[in-house]
Design a protein around this motif. Structure first.
Motif, PDB file in Angstrom:
ATOM      1  N   ARG A  55     -19.663  10.915  29.408  1.00 53.47           N
ATOM      2  CA  ARG A  55     -19.455   9.833  30.300  1.00 53.47           C
ATOM      3  C   ARG A  55     -19.594  10.326  31.936  1.00 53.47           C
ATOM      4  O   ARG A  55     -20.230   9.469  32.487  1.00 53.47           O
ATOM      5  CB  ARG A  55     -17.972   9.150  30.052  1.00 53.47           C
ATOM      6  CG  ARG A  55     -17.985   8.490  28.935  1.00 53.47           C
ATOM      7  CD  ARG A  55     -16.432   7.731  28.734  1.00 53.47           C
ATOM      8  NE  ARG A  55     -15.235   8.639  28.763  1.00 53.47           N
ATOM      9  CZ  ARG A  55     -14.829   9.039  27.563  1.00 53.47           C
ATOM     10  NH1 ARG A  55     -15.539   8.793  26.282  1.00 53.47           N
ATOM     11  NH2 ARG A  55     -13.694  10.067  27.672  1.00 53.47           N
ATOM     12  N   GLU A 115     -24.987   8.404  21.898  1.00 53.02           N
ATOM     13  CA  GLU A 115     -25.228   6.892  21.759  1.00 53.02           C
ATOM     14  C   GLU A 115     -23.740   6.382  22.173  1.00 53.02           C
ATOM     15  O   GLU A 115     -23.842   5.322  22.935  1.00 53.02           O
ATOM     16  CB  GLU A 115     -25.572   6.407  20.565  1.00 53.02           C
ATOM     17  CG  GLU A 115     -25.795   5.214  20.477  1.00 53.02           C
ATOM     18  CD  GLU A 115     -26.054   4.583  18.968  1.00 53.02           C
ATOM     19  OE1 GLU A 115     -26.650   3.473  18.493  1.00 53.02           O
ATOM     20  OE2 GLU A 115     -25.625   5.432  17.631  1.00 53.02           O
ATOM     21  N   SER A 116     -22.890   7.001  21.714  1.00 50.76           N
ATOM     22  CA  SER A 116     -21.452   6.199  22.125  1.00 50.76           C
ATOM     23  C   SER A 116     -20.477   7.371  22.128  1.00 50.76           C
ATOM     24  O   SER A 116     -20.616   8.285  21.042  1.00 50.76           O
ATOM     25  CB  SER A 116     -21.397   5.090  20.953  1.00 50.76           C
ATOM     26  OG  SER A 116     -20.979   5.531  19.758  1.00 50.76           O
ATOM     27  N   THR A 117     -19.217   6.840  22.574  1.00 57.64           N
ATOM     28  CA  THR A 117     -17.708   7.882  22.576  1.00 57.64           C
ATOM     29  C   THR A 117     -16.798   6.925  22.302  1.00 57.64           C
ATOM     30  O   THR A 117     -16.895   5.754  22.702  1.00 57.64           O
ATOM     31  CB  THR A 117     -17.720   8.634  23.662  1.00 57.64           C
ATOM     32  OG1 THR A 117     -17.593   7.855  25.037  1.00 57.64           O
ATOM     33  CG2 THR A 117     -19.192   9.359  24.100  1.00 57.64           C
ATOM     34  N   GLY A 118     -15.811   7.357  21.915  1.00 62.19           N
ATOM     35  CA  GLY A 118     -14.454   6.495  21.565  1.00 62.19           C
ATOM     36  C   GLY A 118     -13.269   7.456  20.988  1.00 62.19           C
ATOM     37  O   GLY A 118     -13.677   8.519  20.410  1.00 62.19           O
ATOM     38  N   ARG A 125     -16.432  -0.897  18.327  1.00 60.90           N
ATOM     39  CA  ARG A 125     -16.697  -1.236  19.748  1.00 60.90           C
ATOM     40  C   ARG A 125     -17.926  -0.807  20.394  1.00 60.90           C
ATOM     41  O   ARG A 125     -18.275  -1.263  21.393  1.00 60.90           O
ATOM     42  CB  ARG A 125     -15.518  -0.405  20.485  1.00 60.90           C
ATOM     43  CG  ARG A 125     -14.058  -0.848  19.998  1.00 60.90           C
ATOM     44  CD  ARG A 125     -13.116  -0.272  21.108  1.00 60.90           C
ATOM     45  NE  ARG A 125     -12.845   0.975  20.975  1.00 60.90           N
ATOM     46  CZ  ARG A 125     -11.814   1.725  20.432  1.00 60.90           C
ATOM     47  NH1 ARG A 125     -11.366   1.012  19.496  1.00 60.90           N
ATOM     48  NH2 ARG A 125     -11.931   3.062  20.306  1.00 60.90           N
ATOM     49  N   ALA A 126     -18.865   0.175  19.818  1.00 56.48           N
ATOM     50  CA  ALA A 126     -20.012   0.361  20.213  1.00 56.48           C
ATOM     51  C   ALA A 126     -21.169  -0.525  19.334  1.00 56.48           C
ATOM     52  O   ALA A 126     -22.292  -0.172  19.800  1.00 56.48           O
ATOM     53  CB  ALA A 126     -20.076   1.905  19.850  1.00 56.48           C
TER      54      ALA A 126
END
Length: 351
Positions: free
Chosen positions: A155, A213-216, A262-263
């Motif tokens: 991020r 691609e995504s983090t969470g 969420r992604a």
């Protein structure tokens, strides 16, 4: 040209030079505990059944047979973590074709020792970091920090297109070994944990090993007692609930599903999970939860055998082997840690 697609540009690993064979660890633990702790004979099999052949440690095996207090432990932490930081970070930068001066931001995670100023500041001159570098030292995420910290670094890179973000994960779990703790969690920790470090360069600027691609993350309510530290004059003391594997089996899939949703993704979109190998029972729980064949996490078991559970950097050791084996179109790094929490980062194969 840059865009907001963050790439994993490079990855490097480091371990202390001291190697402890699991057979030697088991024999030494028996000498230290068997005559003082009646339950040890029922727990001794954990050394043979943990799936571990050897581990790396901040100090030689003989050091752990003597009592040590907070000062001894933190002096060892400062010395060895500094050496591992320089080794792993320098190698990651070199593989990215960069130097310390090219780093715009550094995220450092560790939960097994404390230095103030933080490691990044202590080593700034040695690494050649600029005076305007942004520093994000993070403590307390435990085993999940390899994925959570990777997400924080991602991020930071996404919010600063073109910046070079260095992520460093260092843990010296062995320094929490306790002679005075005659408890089941302490014996299990003695059989399971090792030391190591990993470093990555993340950036939108360059080509990379993979695209992030995504983090969470997911924080489970009312679970503070599952894993963590108790802290006293002697040092850190392990908190580790026996119920962790069944908790993981019941809860990991819904948590990861929520993070992926969420992604805009689902479980079926993931071609390969890259897991933090917290232990053989946790890996088996993951396989059951995701309806995978027993033994599916072969890379994870290989890393566990060679290094033990190093807490946060362990997933980076798994990631390196997964990259060497060839990443599929989409992977998901996952880890559990104190909080109790789950972390997930999805990676797409580099174009």
């Amino acid at each position: 040209m840059t865009n907001d697609t963050v790439k994993l540009v490079s990855l490097a690993l480091a371990t202390p030079e001291n190697i402890i064979l699991q057979t030697d660890a088991g024999e030494t633990a028996a000498k230290l505990f068997a005559h003082r702790y009646r339950e040890f004979k029922h727990l001794a099999s954990v050394f043979a059944n943990a799936g571990i052949t050897k581990r790396h440690a901040a100090r030689p095996l003989a050091w752990f047979t003597e009592p040590h207090g907070w000062q001894d432990r933190m002096e060892a932490y400062a010395e060895v973590s500094s050496a591992l930081f320089v080794e792993a970070a320098s190698a990651a930068l070199d593989r990215a074709g960069l130097t310390g001066r090219d780093v715009d931001c550094i995220v450092t995670v560790s939960s097994t020792g404390i230095t103030t100023p933080s490691l990044d500041a202590r080593l700034a001159e040695r690494m050649g970091f600029r005076a305007d570098i942004e520093r994000v030292p993070v403590f307390g995420l435990g085993c999940a920090a390899g994925v959570s910290g990777f997400g924080i670094a991602t991020r930071m890179a996404r919010g600063r297109p073109g910046a070079n973000v260095l992520f460093v994960s260092i843990e010296l779990c062995s320094l929490a070994f306790r002679l005075d703790e005659l408890t089941r969690p302490n014996i299990i920790a003695t059989a399971l944990f090792g030391d190591g470090a990993g470093a990555c360069v993340l950036s939108t600027r360059a080509e990379g090993l993979a695209e992030v691609e995504s983090t969470g993350e997911h924080l489970f309510p009312n679970t503070l007692g599952i894993m963590g530290w108790k802290i006293d004059d002697t040092g850190f003391g392990i908190i580790l609930e026996q119920s962790l594997p069944p908790f993981a089996q019941e809860n990991i899939k819904p948590a990861i599903t929520a993070i992926l949703n969420r992604a805009g993704l689902g479980i079926t979109d993931i071609d390969r999970f890259i897991c933090h190998p917290g232990g053989l029972k946790v890996l088996a729980a993951f396989e059951a939860a995701f309806e995978l064949a027993p033994g599916f996490f072969d890379i994870e078991r290989g890393v566990l055998a060679d290094y033990g559970n190093m807490s946060s950097p362990t997933v980076l050791f798994v990631l390196e082997r997964a990259i060497q084996a060839g990443l599929p179109p989409r992977s998901a790094m996952i880890a559990l840690g104190p909080g109790f929490s789950a972390s997930c980062v999805t990676l797409k194969k580099a174009a």
